[in-house]
Every structure is written in C-alpha cells, then in structure tokens.
Motif scaffolding. Structure first.
Motif, PDB file in Angstrom:
ATOM      1  N   ASN A  46       2.312  -5.792  12.953  1.00 16.95           N
ATOM      2  CA  ASN A  46       1.843  -6.284  11.679  1.00 16.95           C
ATOM      3  C   ASN A  46       0.769  -5.561  11.039  1.00 16.95           C
ATOM      4  O   ASN A  46      -0.314  -6.167  10.428  1.00 16.95           O
ATOM      5  N   ASP A  48       0.181  -3.362   8.776  1.00 16.52           N
ATOM      6  CA  ASP A  48      -0.043  -3.545   7.409  1.00 16.52           C
ATOM      7  C   ASP A  48      -0.721  -4.628   6.878  1.00 16.52           C
ATOM      8  O   ASP A  48      -1.777  -4.495   6.154  1.00 16.52           O
ATOM      9  N   MET A  49      -0.741  -5.764   7.212  1.00 15.84           N
ATOM     10  CA  MET A  49      -1.182  -7.041   6.933  1.00 15.84           C
ATOM     11  C   MET A  49      -2.492  -7.283   7.524  1.00 15.84           C
ATOM     12  O   MET A  49      -3.696  -7.582   6.867  1.00 15.84           O
ATOM     13  N   LYS A  50      -2.665  -6.592   8.778  1.00 17.66           N
ATOM     14  CA  LYS A  50      -3.937  -6.629   9.417  1.00 17.66           C
ATOM     15  C   LYS A  50      -5.026  -5.743   8.438  1.00 17.66           C
ATOM     16  O   LYS A  50      -6.169  -5.941   8.303  1.00 17.66           O
ATOM     17  N   THR A  52      -4.614  -4.815   5.333  1.00 14.26           N
ATOM     18  CA  THR A  52      -4.824  -5.566   3.980  1.00 14.26           C
ATOM     19  C   THR A  52      -5.752  -6.557   4.000  1.00 14.26           C
ATOM     20  O   THR A  52      -6.733  -6.875   3.140  1.00 14.26           O
ATOM     21  N   SER A  53      -5.838  -7.286   5.456  1.00 13.16           N
ATOM     22  CA  SER A  53      -6.650  -8.497   5.324  1.00 13.16           C
ATOM     23  C   SER A  53      -8.051  -8.091   5.384  1.00 13.16           C
ATOM     24  O   SER A  53      -8.997  -8.904   5.111  1.00 13.16           O
ATOM     25  N   ILE A  55      -9.481  -5.596   3.833  1.00 11.38           N
ATOM     26  CA  ILE A  55      -9.738  -5.276   2.317  1.00 11.38           C
ATOM     27  C   ILE A  55     -10.250  -6.153   1.468  1.00 11.38           C
ATOM     28  O   ILE A  55     -11.004  -6.021   0.884  1.00 11.38           O
ATOM     29  N   GLU A  56      -9.328  -7.473   1.822  1.00  7.08           N
ATOM     30  CA  GLU A  56      -9.647  -8.541   0.768  1.00  7.08           C
ATOM     31  C   GLU A  56     -11.301  -8.885   0.537  1.00  7.08           C
ATOM     32  O   GLU A  56     -11.575  -8.862  -0.518  1.00  7.08           O
ATOM     33  N   LEU A  59     -12.743  -6.836  -2.117  1.00  2.00           N
ATOM     34  CA  LEU A  59     -12.327  -6.967  -3.227  1.00  2.00           C
ATOM     35  C   LEU A  59     -12.999  -7.999  -3.904  1.00  2.00           C
ATOM     36  O   LEU A  59     -13.656  -8.158  -5.006  1.00  2.00           O
ATOM     37  N   LEU A  60     -12.875  -9.249  -3.130  1.00  2.00           N
ATOM     38  CA  LEU A  60     -13.724 -10.424  -3.646  1.00  2.00           C
ATOM     39  C   LEU A  60     -15.013 -10.480  -3.996  1.00  2.00           C
ATOM     40  O   LEU A  60     -15.530 -10.586  -4.812  1.00  2.00           O
ATOM     41  N   HIS A  62     -16.546  -7.524  -5.032  1.00  2.00           N
ATOM     42  CA  HIS A  62     -16.623  -6.681  -6.211  1.00  2.00           C
ATOM     43  C   HIS A  62     -16.076  -7.661  -7.560  1.00  2.00           C
ATOM     44  O   HIS A  62     -16.654  -7.541  -8.479  1.00  2.00           O
ATOM     45  N   TYR A  63     -15.102  -8.527  -7.167  1.00  4.57           N
ATOM     46  CA  TYR A  63     -14.860  -9.473  -8.297  1.00  4.57           C
ATOM     47  C   TYR A  63     -15.970 -10.127  -8.742  1.00  4.57           C
ATOM     48  O   TYR A  63     -16.576 -10.601 -10.049  1.00  4.57           O
ATOM     49  N   ASP A  64     -16.818 -10.837  -7.758  1.00  5.20           N
ATOM     50  CA  ASP A  64     -17.958 -11.587  -7.949  1.00  5.20           C
ATOM     51  C   ASP A  64     -19.079 -10.753  -8.935  1.00  5.20           C
ATOM     52  O   ASP A  64     -19.876 -11.364  -9.654  1.00  5.20           O
TER      53      ASP A  64
ATOM     54  N   LYS B  30      -6.081 -14.578   9.636  1.00 10.20           N
ATOM     55  CA  LYS B  30      -5.479 -14.602   8.466  1.00 10.20           C
ATOM     56  C   LYS B  30      -4.177 -14.239   8.456  1.00 10.20           C
ATOM     57  O   LYS B  30      -3.215 -14.730   7.723  1.00 10.20           O
ATOM     58  N   VAL B  31      -3.829 -13.415   9.409  1.00  8.51           N
ATOM     59  CA  VAL B  31      -2.500 -12.919   9.449  1.00  8.51           C
ATOM     60  C   VAL B  31      -1.963 -13.151  10.883  1.00  8.51           C
ATOM     61  O   VAL B  31      -2.770 -13.467  11.815  1.00  8.51           O
ATOM     62  N   ARG B  34       1.889 -10.569  15.285  1.00 10.18           N
ATOM     63  CA  ARG B  34       2.855  -9.439  15.267  1.00 10.18           C
ATOM     64  C   ARG B  34       4.087 -10.048  14.418  1.00 10.18           C
ATOM     65  O   ARG B  34       4.079 -11.228  14.121  1.00 10.18           O
ATOM     66  N   ARG B  35       5.107  -9.297  13.916  1.00  9.12           N
ATOM     67  CA  ARG B  35       6.272  -9.654  13.285  1.00  9.12           C
ATOM     68  C   ARG B  35       7.125 -10.021  14.400  1.00  9.12           C
ATOM     69  O   ARG B  35       7.181  -9.917  15.697  1.00  9.12           O
ATOM     70  N   ARG B  74      -9.410 -10.991 -10.360  1.00 11.44           N
ATOM     71  CA  ARG B  74      -9.470 -11.430  -9.024  1.00 11.44           C
ATOM     72  C   ARG B  74      -8.225 -11.935  -8.392  1.00 11.44           C
ATOM     73  O   ARG B  74      -7.861 -11.895  -7.136  1.00 11.44           O
ATOM     74  N   LEU B  80      -1.921  -8.398  -1.788  1.00 15.26           N
ATOM     75  CA  LEU B  80      -2.174  -7.793  -0.730  1.00 15.26           C
ATOM     76  C   LEU B  80      -1.228  -8.519   0.353  1.00 15.26           C
ATOM     77  O   LEU B  80      -0.837  -7.951   1.358  1.00 15.26           O
ATOM     78  N   TRP B 532      -3.450 -16.639   5.151  1.00 20.55           N
ATOM     79  CA  TRP B 532      -3.271 -16.440   3.569  1.00 20.55           C
ATOM     80  C   TRP B 532      -1.911 -17.529   3.324  1.00 20.55           C
ATOM     81  O   TRP B 532      -1.198 -17.856   4.274  1.00 20.55           O
TER      82      TRP B 532
END
Lengths: 72, 532
Positions: A46, A48-50, A52-53, A55-56, A59-60, A62-64, B30-31, B34-35, B74, B80, B532
């Motif tokens: 996992n 990819d998800m680790k 991106t989590s 990065i979030e 980004l938040l 930045h939006y603020d 958050k995640v 593993r899969r 936002r 993601l 998420w």
C-alpha cells in the motif's frame, strides 16, 4: 571454397544475431520482472496510499492560503 | 408473531487468502497497513486492475490544466484516495464478485476522470476554453439527466458530483469544510448535509465556472431547494449562467400530475435549445432510450437473482453502480451498456456455479432509507463481519419499466412522459416522496419478494422525509416478525455519528437481540476515524 567461407560467415552472423536476440529477451525479461517486483511491492504494501496520505496535509495548508471571494 | 429466521448457508468453497480483515487496519491511521492477500489468482487480478487505475490517474495528471486545478480546488485533494476507495469496496471479494466490483468501479473512475477533464477544460479559472464551455449544460449532482438524452453534441456536466458526491466516497471527511463554511454564512445546521456541502462549495468560491446554462431540479428535500437557491444566485448574478428550475412533481405516483411533469420536460428542453443553439435529436434520444432499457432489464434480472438463495450482484456492487448508471449516465455513454453485459455474464456464471461471496450467509437483509455516504462500504462490512447479505437497498429500487425506444410519432409524444417518469423516479426521491406506499408498504413487499429475514434501516437524522415514519416502520416490522436494525447517521458528516458509531448499532443488536457472534471478530471494532 568461396562458398564455404560465405556459409561460415553467414552461420557466424546468425549465431551473433541469436546471441543478441537472447540478450535482448533476457534484458526484457529482467526489465519486466524488475518492474513487476517494484510495482507489486508498491501495490501489496500500500505504498502508493502511504505516500499520498503524506502529501494531503501540505495540499490542505496550500488551500487555506488561497484568497477566495466567499459570499452567499 | 414469531420472528422470521433464514436458514444459515455455509459456503462449501473456502475463502482464499486473508480472512481477518480488521488486521489490515492501522490504529488511528489514514490508510491500511497493506493490501489484501486474496490467493495468487485473485491477488494478481486485483494487482492488474490497480495498475489500470494508476494508468487512468497518470493519464489525468499528464494534462497540465488538471494539475493546476489540483492546486486550486480543495476537494481535488480527495482524489489522492482513489485506489483506497476501490480497496474498501472490494474487501473480502474473490472470483466473480471481485471482477464485478472492478468492472464497475474502474469504469466509474474513468468516467469521473473524463468529467473532471471536461470541467477544467471549460473552467474560466483553469482551461478557459470558451468554445468548449458553450457546449456544457450544468446539472445538479442528484439529478436525472434524462433531458440531455437528445443532445448528442452537448455535455451534461455536474460540478457537484466530483466536488461533493464522489469526494465523500473517497474521503469520509471531505465535506466537513464545506458544511462548516455554509453554516458560518448562516445556513441552517439541521438540513441534509449533502446540499449544504454543495452550497458550501459555491459559497467558498470553490466551484468551477463554465457552461452555457444550468438545469436545477427540486431533487428531494428542503435542503436541496436551499442549496440550489444559493448556487443559482451565484451562477446567474455573478457568473452570467442562466438557470432553469425543473420542478418534478413530488406525488409522482398520481396520474393527474403526469401532464404537468411532461410539460416541464418540454420547457427544460426548449430552454437548453435556446441557450446552446443545439437542436433536439430524436435519433440520439431513442438510441439512449434503448440503452436505458438495457440497463433496466439487467438490473431487473440482477434483482430477480437476488431473490433466490444465490444472490450475485448485491451490496456495494449493486448500490454504487446503479446510482451512477441510472442518473448520471442515463443511456448516454455506450461503455456502460458493454459493462452491463459483462456484469450479466459474470453474474450468470457465478449463479450457475452457486457461488457465495462470504464464508456464511446468516441473514438476508433489505437495506432501506438513505445510506450514509461517508460509509458506503458498510454494505461490504455487513457481509464480512456478520454474514448479513444486503440483497438490495432503497436507492437501487428504482424504475423497473421499459420506456419507448423506437422512433414513431406516438413515441415522440410518449418520450416526454418517459423522461418525466425517469426524472420523477430519481434515486432517493422516488421513495422519500410519493406517499407512504412507496416508502413503507413497498419495503415490506420487498421483504416478502426477496425472502428477507432482516431490515437494516438507515436513519439519516436530518432527513425529515424519512424520520416522520420511524414509528410506522417499527409497527409494521413487529407485526410481521422481522428484526429491524436502526442505523443513525448524518449522511456526509462523520463528526455526528462516526463509522464506528454506525457499526456499533449493528454490533449491539446482533449481540444482544440476535445473540450471535461475528463471522470476523476483527471487524467489529475498527479504529478508522482518521481514515480516508
């Protein structure tokens, strides 16, 4: 005599081609296997998800900071 | 009356790979760690579909304007989490069930990526392609797009679908910011958080601006009307985009409202023609109508299959696909016709083999009410944790009738009535409005038809249309000896009732009233509040 020499050369070239093809196939096999191992590791653990989590939150933040025309 | 009880069914085939799904969750994470390991074949299949999703996402971010949009809006941050959404919906699935889920979800992902691409291409802030913007007609998220079935060169574009609807499927916390913004500006806090969040996106200046015109619909409730009012104010007065209000009758089962409903459809089409310069195309309309009928036929057959001992397309596989295919697609996208056929093949194959999706089927349930959007994969959880088979849900119990699909003068007139019927019978509103027959009586008819022995009744706590019937549901269930589990939630806002709060209501009922132990105890309590 001449024929024999030409035949020899042709065989040599054929062998060289064969070696090259085998080398190419081997490289291709190694590349595909390598790609499979890397992507499967990313998939299974996992990663990819680790990533991106992580990065979030940036980004938040930045939006603020974005100026917005908030109104009804 | 004695309590109705379904005879437990045990799967003769063992489930390959992981069976303790709760072990994959990381506490406070958050995640997931593993899969899932699903045995060699299914894991490799899932891996190839994951690669496909990565390819779709990679293609999307290769377009510079999409990256620009990622840094502007936002709600884009929720995207993601796309692969994780698929993991949630495929938990515990093997063989044909896994393939069905991927057939649907991967297509939905491609379709949403296309929708996002279109939005940003026409958006005045991002792509600013003016010519392209002119062929877009904005529609509500929760709106039947039947009035677009005769415009082959126009795009029905929903801003709310990607900004709120899909976002909450991806990330349970996605709408919280927008709900807070709407309430900061004085909107009531006791309305449905879905339209409230949609209004919040508009107030927060976070909606793409594009389109020749917009069609709004009196979808389901007071909250929806409130949200539309806020959004149309900004669209018309600030963005210069004219808005048409399509008021579909609420008493949609009454014959005397149908002429009025058809007339409203005619007016909506005329409005679109006037503002886009495009003319209604009957050939295209009947082509779409044929596809709508194929989707309806398939759905009817799937539901018939679910009435037997071996249901095939049910739970998450039925709910999410039906919502997308029925309203947003409405016959306009040929890929969905192909997907319908592939799903049918998979379902028939599994049915012939008498396949089961879990180690045990202990209860057959009808899931009724408006489901919690932040926890749509609850249906998968019901099956894996307690062996409760969610045969169908209220939002999948929509139109079952065929519409006119051949081009004749009579059918051209009938078409307005058909579009009106589809619009009136939009998901959710076809049950929450139209009298107690469609909401209350039909539920117990479905219980009989599907041979169900349990009702899972969502209580969306700010949905007034449903809450008023609370006592009547209980009385009827008691009369018929059907165990009924109430599950409170607040649709888009997990701060009110969390996912564990949702699960606890079922856990307590199953342990105390039903005196049962879970099928997978690791799923009973999960620390997924930050997930998420």
């Amino acid at each position: 005599m001449m024929k024999k020499v030409i035949e020899k050369k042709r065989k040599k070239a054929k062998r060289r081609m064969k070696r090259k093809a085998i080398k190419l196939l081997l490289n291709l096999f190694l590349l595909v296997t390598g790609l499979f191992v890397v992507t499967f590791t990313v998939y299974f653990f996992n990663l990819d998800m680790k990533l991106t989590s992580m990065i979030e939150p940036f980004l938040l933040k930045h939006y603020d900071r974005i100026e917005r025309n908030q109104h009804l | 009356m004695a309590v109705k009880k379904f005879k437990k069914m045990v799967n003769p085939e063992p489930i390959k790979g992981d069976t303790r799904y709760g072990d994959l969750y990381k506490p406070h994470g958050k995640v997931r760690k593993r899969r899932e390991w699903r045995g060699v074949g299914d894991t490799l299949y899932d891996y190839t579909r994951w690669l496909g999703i990565m390819f779709t996402l990679g293609k999307f971010v290769m377009v510079p304007r999409n990256v620009k949009a990622m840094f502007r809006y936002r709600w884009m941050a929720n995207y993601l989490a796309v692969p994780m959404m698929v993991d949630r919906f495929t938990q515990g699935l093997r063989g044909e069930y896994l393939r069905m889920a991927h057939e649907e979800q991967d297509l939905i992902i491609i379709d949403v990526a296309k929708l996002l691409g279109n939005l940003f291409r026409g958006d005045r802030r991002i792509g600013n392609d003016e010519e392209f913007s002119k062929i877009n007609v904005l529609v509500d998220e929760n709106e039947m797009t039947a009035v677009m079935m005769g415009f082959p060169n126009l795009k029905s574009t929903s801003r709310e679908t990607p900004s709120t609807y899909v976002s909450v499927l991806l990330n349970q916390h996605a709408a919280e910011h927008y709900i807070d913004v709407a309430q900061e500006f004085g909107l009531a806090g006791d309305v449905c958080p879905m339209p409230e969040a949609e209004a919040g996106v508009s107030i927060d200046d976070d909606a793409p601006i594009l389109g020749a015109c917009a069609i709004q619909c009196n979808t389901t409730c007071d909250g929806s009307l409130l949200g539309n009012g806020v959004i149309s104010e900004r669209l018309e007065k600030e963005d210069g985009i004219p808005v048409f209000q399509l008021p579909a009758p609420l008493r949609h089962k009454e014959d005397d409202v149908q002429d009025y409903a058809a007339e409203e459809i005619r007016r909506a089409i005329k409005f679109i023609e006037e503002h886009t310069g495009h003319k209604w195309d009957w050939d295209y309309y009947f082509e779409c109508a044929r596809r709508v009928n194929i989707a309806t036929r398939c759905r009817n057959e799937w539901l018939d299959m679910n009435k037997t001992d071996y249901p095939q397309i049910f739970g998450g596989n039925l709910a999410l696909y039906t919502e997308t295919n029925y309203m947003a697609i409405c016959g306009k996208v040929p890929e969905f016709e192909r997907c319908d056929k592939r799903l049918m093949k998979l379902a028939e194959k599994a049915y012939k083999k008498r396949k089961m999706a879990a180690p045990e089927y202990r209860h057959r349930a009808i899931v009724w009410g408006v489901q919690s959007h932040f926890y749509m994969d609850f249906l998968v959880w019901l099956l894996n944790c307690w062996g409760i088979v969610p045969l169908t849900d209220m939002l999948s119990c929509i139109n079952t009738e065929m519409i006119a699909e051949t081009d004749t003068p009579e059918n051209r007139e009938q078409a307005y009535y058909d579009m009106a019927m589809l619009t009136e019978e939009m998901i959710m509103r076809n049950r929450t409005h139209g009298g107690y027959k469609v909401l209350l009586d039909d539920l117990f008819e479905f219980v009989e038809e599907f041979n169900a022995d349990m009702i899972i009744l969502w209580e969306h706590i700010t949905c007034k249309a449903l809450d008023g019937m609370h006592g009547l549901f209980e009385d009827k269930a008691r009369e018929r000896g059907i165990p009924l589990i109430w599950v409170d939630h607040q649709l888009f806002d997990p701060r009110v009732v969390s996912r564990q709060g949702v699960r606890d209501q079922v856990n307590q009922y199953m342990r105390t009233v039903m005196q049962e132990e879970p099928l997978d105890p690791t799923l009973e309590i999960l620390d997924d509040e930050n997930s998420w």
